[in-house]
Scaffold this motif. Structure first.
Motif, PDB file in Angstrom:
ATOM      1  N   LEU A 258       0.795  -1.055  -0.082  1.00  0.00           N
ATOM      2  CA  LEU A 258      -0.039   0.069   0.217  1.00  0.00           C
ATOM      3  C   LEU A 258       0.769   1.158  -0.027  1.00  0.00           C
ATOM      4  O   LEU A 258       0.567   2.133  -0.740  1.00  0.00           O
TER       5      LEU A 258
ATOM      6  N   ASN B 243       0.297   2.622  -3.620  1.00  0.00           N
ATOM      7  CA  ASN B 243      -0.846   3.625  -3.675  1.00  0.00           C
ATOM      8  C   ASN B 243      -0.232   4.918  -3.164  1.00  0.00           C
ATOM      9  O   ASN B 243      -0.608   5.923  -3.841  1.00  0.00           O
ATOM     10  N   ARG B 244       0.701   4.843  -2.235  1.00  0.00           N
ATOM     11  CA  ARG B 244       1.044   6.341  -1.559  1.00  0.00           C
ATOM     12  C   ARG B 244       2.355   6.616  -2.310  1.00  0.00           C
ATOM     13  O   ARG B 244       3.229   7.685  -2.098  1.00  0.00           O
TER      14      ARG B 244
END
Length: 211
Positions: A86, A90-91
């Motif tokens: 993540l 995602n970040r």
């Protein structure tokens, strides 16, 4: 995570002389793959990612075993690995892409034993605890020095490994062996708790299905 040095003691697995002397290897997260033996739920990954970001990295190394030259099977740390994915994907925080790991040499029985006994820190559902009991009953007699364990001795060993009472082990065994498929599914998804599952398992299968 539990102290792996104490967990592995007398189990036929390689362990260092002192618990602080584990060699840590940095491995790219894409080279680490979840174990097919993994049956624990993966909840609150966002919160886990927040904790890793706040700490500036993973404080407790993952436990893996090597599959081939550069690929690894994850034995402990599935939520942490998902949190790293993540963070990176995602970040876009690529500084977390290299993950600290302990590499263990273990056969399939030892690997599944590690997977279960190093998950003692997490919150588990009654269904997951039941699966732990069932898998350890199968695994422990295959570990070096434990081949003769059966019956009450095996039940006591399982209780010790899971830090619970023998009565709890008996309850989970009864649920596993007597709860109807519909009841088991309700237990798995959390619609009924352990106490209800145990009471339900004492009824005839037809009555269980009605309820």
């Amino acid at each position: 995570m539990a102290d792996i040095s104490s967990i592995l003691k007398n189990k036929g697995l390689k362990q260092p002389k002192e618990k602080n002397h584990y060699e840590v290897t940095m491995i790219h997260y894409t080279q680490i793959h979840p174990s097919k033996m993994q049956f624990y739920s993966q909840n609150d990954i966002g919160e886990q990612a927040d904790a890793i970001e706040l700490a500036g990295g993973i404080m407790q190394p993952l436990v893996v075993r090597q599959q081939d030259a550069d690929q690894y099977e994850l034995l402990a740390g599935h939520r942490r690995l998902e949190a790293v994915k993540l963070l990176v994907e995602n970040r876009k925080l690529n500084q977390y892409s290299m993950v600290p790991c302990h590499i263990e040499k273990a056969n399939d029985w030892q690997a599944e034993y590690l997977l279960i006994t190093t998950n003692g820190y997490r919150e588990k559902s009654g269904y997951e605890k039941m699966l732990e009991v069932q898998r350890l009953a199968e695994i422990i007699p295959h570990l070096s020095g434990n081949e003769a364990l059966k019956g009450r001795a095996l039940r006591g060993r399982i209780a010790k490994e899971l830090k619970t009472g023998e009565t709890s082990v008996q309850i989970f065994n009864y649920i596993y062996n007597h709860l109807c498929p519909e009841g088991m599914e309700a237990f798995r998804v959390g619609e009924i708790k352990t106490t209800v599952a145990y009471e339900l398992a004492h009824l005839q299968e037809a009555d269980q299905k009605v309820l």
